[in-house]
Scaffold this motif. Structure first.
Motif, PDB file in Angstrom:
ATOM      1  N   THR A  18       0.827  -1.205   0.000  1.00 56.26           N
ATOM      2  CA  THR A  18       0.000   0.000   0.000  1.00 56.26           C
ATOM      3  C   THR A  18       0.859   1.252   0.000  1.00 56.26           C
ATOM      4  OG1 THR A  18      -1.759  -1.154   1.207  1.00 56.26           O
ATOM      5  CG2 THR A  18      -1.791   1.255   1.275  1.00 56.26           C
ATOM      6  N   SER A 119      -4.529  -7.682  -6.696  1.00 58.34           N
ATOM      7  CA  SER A 119      -4.756  -7.257  -5.311  1.00 58.34           C
ATOM      8  C   SER A 119      -4.173  -8.236  -4.302  1.00 58.34           C
ATOM      9  CB  SER A 119      -6.255  -7.096  -5.048  1.00 58.34           C
ATOM     10  OG  SER A 119      -6.929  -8.325  -5.274  1.00 58.34           O
ATOM     11  N   ASP A 140      -6.088  -4.375   0.337  1.00 59.64           N
ATOM     12  CA  ASP A 140      -6.973  -3.369  -0.251  1.00 59.64           C
ATOM     13  C   ASP A 140      -6.459  -1.992   0.133  1.00 59.64           C
ATOM     14  OD1 ASP A 140      -8.929  -1.728  -1.204  1.00 59.64           O
ATOM     15  OD2 ASP A 140     -10.597  -2.676  -0.142  1.00 59.64           O
ATOM     16  N   ASN A 142      -7.509   0.815  -0.498  1.00 54.99           N
ATOM     17  CA  ASN A 142      -8.572   1.777  -0.193  1.00 54.99           C
ATOM     18  C   ASN A 142      -9.016   1.732   1.256  1.00 54.99           C
ATOM     19  OD1 ASN A 142      -8.703   2.671  -2.910  1.00 54.99           O
ATOM     20  ND2 ASN A 142      -9.945   0.880  -3.435  1.00 54.99           N
ATOM     21  N   THR A 143      -8.752   0.611   1.938  1.00 57.91           N
ATOM     22  CA  THR A 143      -9.189   0.493   3.333  1.00 57.91           C
ATOM     23  C   THR A 143      -8.011   0.462   4.305  1.00 57.91           C
ATOM     24  OG1 THR A 143      -9.232  -1.925   3.182  1.00 57.91           O
ATOM     25  CG2 THR A 143     -11.263  -0.744   2.623  1.00 57.91           C
ATOM     26  N   ALA A 147      -2.685   4.078   3.873  1.00 58.73           N
ATOM     27  CA  ALA A 147      -3.126   5.041   2.871  1.00 58.73           C
ATOM     28  C   ALA A 147      -3.728   6.276   3.525  1.00 58.73           C
ATOM     29  CB  ALA A 147      -4.139   4.394   1.938  1.00 58.73           C
TER      30      ALA A 147
END
Length: 344
Positions: A18, A119, A140, A142-143, A147
């Motif tokens: 990430t 992923s 992920d 995005n979660t 990030a």
């Protein structure tokens, strides 16, 4: 593992996957390889390159590694490396092993080889299914808290390299407004030049200081102001003044990106080079490389852009170029060591 400047903690390979786009400034595409140098469990440097296409001669991969190794070695002291490859197993895994062996042969400790496929992240150095299952570890971005923390820290991960270049390249040719402004600015410069180089420099001081002040106050430059500034920047002392007065922070990176994007094509090299130097001082090696390349697209022999690009490709710090170009002590502005140059 932490980013030494921004204190972002990386606790797992998924966290690291990430973090990589924030380290290099954009999401790597398949076929990319990223070498991450660590010092006492802190990430201090990252360099990205494009792996040779499948079926390429073996020496192409050795050439890439020979290019990356000295760049990483210059970042001493380094305790260990993590090397991440992106793409399909058949292409990436053999390449990672070759690159890892080449780094190990130089005495650099390779802690882990990781492959990111879509992923999932796979470890080539850990065979414990409890932590590194053979089917890969899903992640992920995005979660991920990494990030979130990176965004809060002001780090940006753009979708790809094209998104980086769009910051300073015009989508189409300049409009009628800037062309008219350029005509007037050129005539204005001819008049100032009749009074001598001192008059040009004084006009440059006023224009550069005023433009930076306007930007800091949130006021966008008009076409006339952009045209006048870029005409003045063709004079080396004015350009060097712009480098000196520009601060190593994101606001001034944004300012020079906009000036470069709006500049008439023949006048792009000077603002693009100031942008490259500013981005480099901020630790954004990807943007710095691309801005220097933009300057050289217009003028392949633009000296400062040539010098900057050579230094960026060899992993040198900005202070080296500052000493070479000014003969003075290194700049008090030290680069962010966490985000490094994109190696093509």
């Amino acid at each position: 593992m932490s980013f030494s400047e921004n204190k972002l903690t990386v606790r797992s390979s998924a966290d690291l996957a990430t973090a990589v786009p924030y380290l290099i400034g954009f999401h790597p595409s398949d076929g990319s390889i990223v070498v991450i140098a660590c010092r006492d469990r802190r990430i201090v440097f990252a360099a990205r390159g494009d792996l040779p296409a499948p079926g390429s001669p073996a020496h192409h991969l050795r050439d890439l590694t020979a290019h990356l190794v000295p760049i990483v070695q210059r970042q001493q002291p380094i305790s260990d490396l993590v090397i991440v490859g992106y793409g399909a197993q058949g292409h990436i895994d053999p390449a990672l092993r070759v690159v890892g062996d080449e780094f190990t042969a130089t005495g650099l400790a390779v802690q882990e080889l990781l492959r990111v496929t879509e992923s999932r992240i796979f470890s080539l150095t850990c065979d414990d299914p409890a932590c590194c299952p053979p089917q890969g570890t899903p992640f992920d971005p995005n979660t991920s808290l990494v990030a979130v923390h990176a965004t809060v820290a002001g780090l940006v991960a753009r979708p790809n390299r094209a998104a980086v270049s769009s910051r300073f390249t015009a989508a189409d040719s300049v409009g009628a407004g800037i062309r008219h402004a350029m005509t007037e600015a050129t005539a204005r410069m001819a008049a100032v030049e009749t009074a001598g180089s001192t008059a040009v420099y004084e006009a440059g001081v006023h224009a550069v200081r005023g433009a930076l002040r306007q930007h800091d106050d949130g006021t966008r430059l008009t076409d006339d102001e952009v045209a006048w500034l870029t005409v003045l920047l063709t004079h080396r002392p004015v350009r060097d003044l712009a480098v000196d007065l520009t601060q190593p922070h994101d606001q001034h990176v944004t300012f020079w990106a906009e000036v470069t994007r709006r500049a008439d094509e023949p006048l792009v090299p000077a603002p693009a080079t100031v942008l490259a130097f500013t981005a480099w001082r901020c630790g954004d090696g990807v943007l710095a490389v691309m801005a220097a390349e933009r300057a050289l697209q217009v003028d392949p022999d633009y000296p400062l852009a040539v010098l900057l690009l050579q230094a960026l490709h060899t992993g040198l710090p900005p202070s080296v170029v500052e000493q070479a170009t000014t003969g003075t002590h290194p700049s008090p502005f030290s680069p962010n060591p966490n985000i490094s140059s994109d190696q093509e």
